[in-house]
Design a protein around this motif. Structure first.
Motif, PDB file in Angstrom:
ATOM      1  N   GLN A  85      27.051 -49.532-121.703  1.00 56.60           N
ATOM      2  CA  GLN A  85      26.863 -48.424-120.613  1.00 56.60           C
ATOM      3  C   GLN A  85      27.768 -48.956-119.385  1.00 56.60           C
ATOM      4  N   ASN A  90      27.716 -44.313-119.480  1.00 56.79           N
ATOM      5  CA  ASN A  90      26.552 -44.656-118.783  1.00 56.79           C
ATOM      6  C   ASN A  90      25.516 -43.480-118.787  1.00 56.79           C
ATOM      7  N   PHE A  91      24.574 -43.639-119.753  1.00 53.46           N
ATOM      8  CA  PHE A  91      23.848 -42.686-120.053  1.00 53.46           C
ATOM      9  C   PHE A  91      22.816 -42.385-118.613  1.00 53.46           C
ATOM     10  N   ARG A  92      22.548 -43.246-118.018  1.00 49.97           N
ATOM     11  CA  ARG A  92      21.514 -43.317-116.723  1.00 49.97           C
ATOM     12  C   ARG A  92      22.262 -42.022-115.558  1.00 49.97           C
ATOM     13  N   GLN A  93      23.600 -42.002-115.680  1.00 51.85           N
ATOM     14  CA  GLN A  93      24.133 -41.281-114.852  1.00 51.85           C
ATOM     15  C   GLN A  93      24.004 -39.556-115.180  1.00 51.85           C
ATOM     16  N   ALA A  99      29.563 -40.023-115.755  1.00 52.76           N
ATOM     17  CA  ALA A  99      28.961 -40.971-116.960  1.00 52.76           C
ATOM     18  C   ALA A  99      30.088 -41.652-117.581  1.00 52.76           C
TER      19      ALA A  99
END
Length: 415
Positions: A85, A90-93, A99
């Motif tokens: 990530q 970045n999968f959390r974005q 991302a």
């Protein structure tokens, strides 16, 4: 034409497929991939060994072994997940464009690595060990930094001149080693290593001397910021760090590939690299080729130094501007098998290690030094091909030789 291969009594297509598979399995490219996998596995062992939860679960392993393996999985999976990530996506974005910012950070870190790796790899292909990428980068940084911070020129002209100054600085410093090798036979390993020290202390002196590289009115050994007209422009906007140096190194990679595979000068380079004595007998000036190779290698490592100054840290730099890239370039060249596009891929991989290593440390508390260990293990496994082939049961490279027996000539395959 007979539908079967008379030697193996197999269909011709199957025989060709088997030969293709054997070439792939015994090739150096797959060997590099497996070397990276082994380094990641060994790094996973170190990550698990340093994780507090794993250490705690190990104290009651025989009572509840499942807890230990769960802790190991969480530690290694979390660390490498954070590495991914921080370097790819970045999968959390929530913003899909942001991302992908980690990927642009990876490419930014990879840019000077690729340029310096090409300089080291070019010399390797001709049988020269250019261990002086650090010194060449430092001198290039000094040249580019002086032009970029002290001159007042129009945009475009200023940037090109600063880049050109870095290229010239790197080429001149590498040319010293090439000239000594060609004229006196001095070993390039010793010369380039010693020139690294000379370059470092020379740059340190200029950074402490008013009127040279030290910023005016400052007592710190640091240059003034680069003029805005000499800074490599960002190619994706202010939200990303990726600058114009990346397309420049793509062009440099393509140029080195063309040089080796399509030019007459590249033919001389390959001939000297394969057998300098035969090349000399064929009329190729080995000494002249040595100087030419080191000059071009210095241009490439000089490009790395200039990119560091004008793209990565345009706010001014110290004598540590090379950031270890000069020595990491040796690893990149080895992993890329000294092939231009192989070096490019290896540089991107090591750029991902750099970008993701900080995220791994911040998110999981894994020491960033683990990344350095993984890089070192990559070199170890690259330097031990028989070990990698033994672990993954890969075939040895096959070569065919002519042998005579009672029935006449016969093709024998030997390892």
């Amino acid at each position: 034409m007979s539908p079967t291969d008379p030697r193996t009594d197999e269909p011709e297509v199957m025989a060709r497929l088997r030969e293709l598979l054997r070439r792939i399995l015994s090739g150096s490219g797959l060997l590099s991939v497996f070397a990276v996998l082994l380094a990641l596995l060994a790094g996973g062992v170190l990550i698990a060994a340093t994780d507090p939860a794993v250490q705690q679960a190990a104290t009651y392993f025989f009572g509840r072994p499942g807890d230990f393996f769960v802790a190991v999985g969480n530690a290694v999976g979390g660390a490498y997940g954070a590495l991914f990530q921080g370097s790819i996506v970045n999968f959390r974005q929530s913003d899909p464009l942001l991302a992908l910012k980690p990927l642009t950070d990876t490419l930014t870190f990879a840019t000077p690595l690729i340029a310096a790796g090409l300089g080291v790899a070019l010399a390797f292909r001709v049988g020269l060990f250019n261990i002086g990428a650090q010194g060449q980068m430092l001198i290039a940084a000094g040249f580019a930094g002086w032009v970029g911070s002290t001159m007042q020129l129009p945009w475009g002209v200023h940037l090109v001149l600063a880049l050109a100054a870095g290229l010239v600085g790197g080429a001149l410093w590498a040319g010293i080693a090439g000239g000594l090798k060609a004229r006196t036979g001095a070993h390039e390993v010793i010369v380039t290593i010693m020139l690294n020290y000379v370059a470092f202390y020379l740059l340190s002196w200029t950074l402490r001397t008013p009127g040279l590289l030290q910023a005016a009115g400052s007592s710190n050994p640091k240059t003034a910021p680069m003029e805005s007209t000499a800074v490599l422009p960002l190619i994706l906007g202010d939200r990303y760090n990726l600058h114009a140096g990346f397309p420049v190194v793509i062009g440099a990679t393509a140029l080195v590939w063309w040089l080796f595979n399509r030019s007459a000068l590249g033919f001389k380079f390959r001939a000297v690299g394969e057998n300098p004595h035969a090349a000399r007998t064929a009329g190729i000036g080995v000494g002249r080729v040595t100087i030419q190779v080191m000059l071009i290698a210095g241009l490439l490592t000089g490009l790395a130094g200039a990119i560091q100054v004008l793209g990565t840290v345009p706010t001014g730099f110290t004598a540590r501007i090379d950031a270890g890239i000069g020595f990491e370039a040796i690893t990149v060249a080895l992993l890329g098998r000294s092939r231009p596009w192989g070096v490019f891929a290896a540089g991107v991989l090591f750029g991902a290690f750099k970008a993701g290593g900080f995220a791994m440390q911040a998110a999981e508390g894994v020491p960033v030094e683990i990344i350095l260990v993984i890089q070192s293990l990559v070199v170890l496994f690259i330097a031990a091909p028989p070990l990698v082939r033994m672990i993954f049961r890969l075939p040895d490279p096959i070569r065919k030789v002519q042998s005579l027996d009672r029935t006449g000539p016969r093709q024998l395959e030997v390892s």
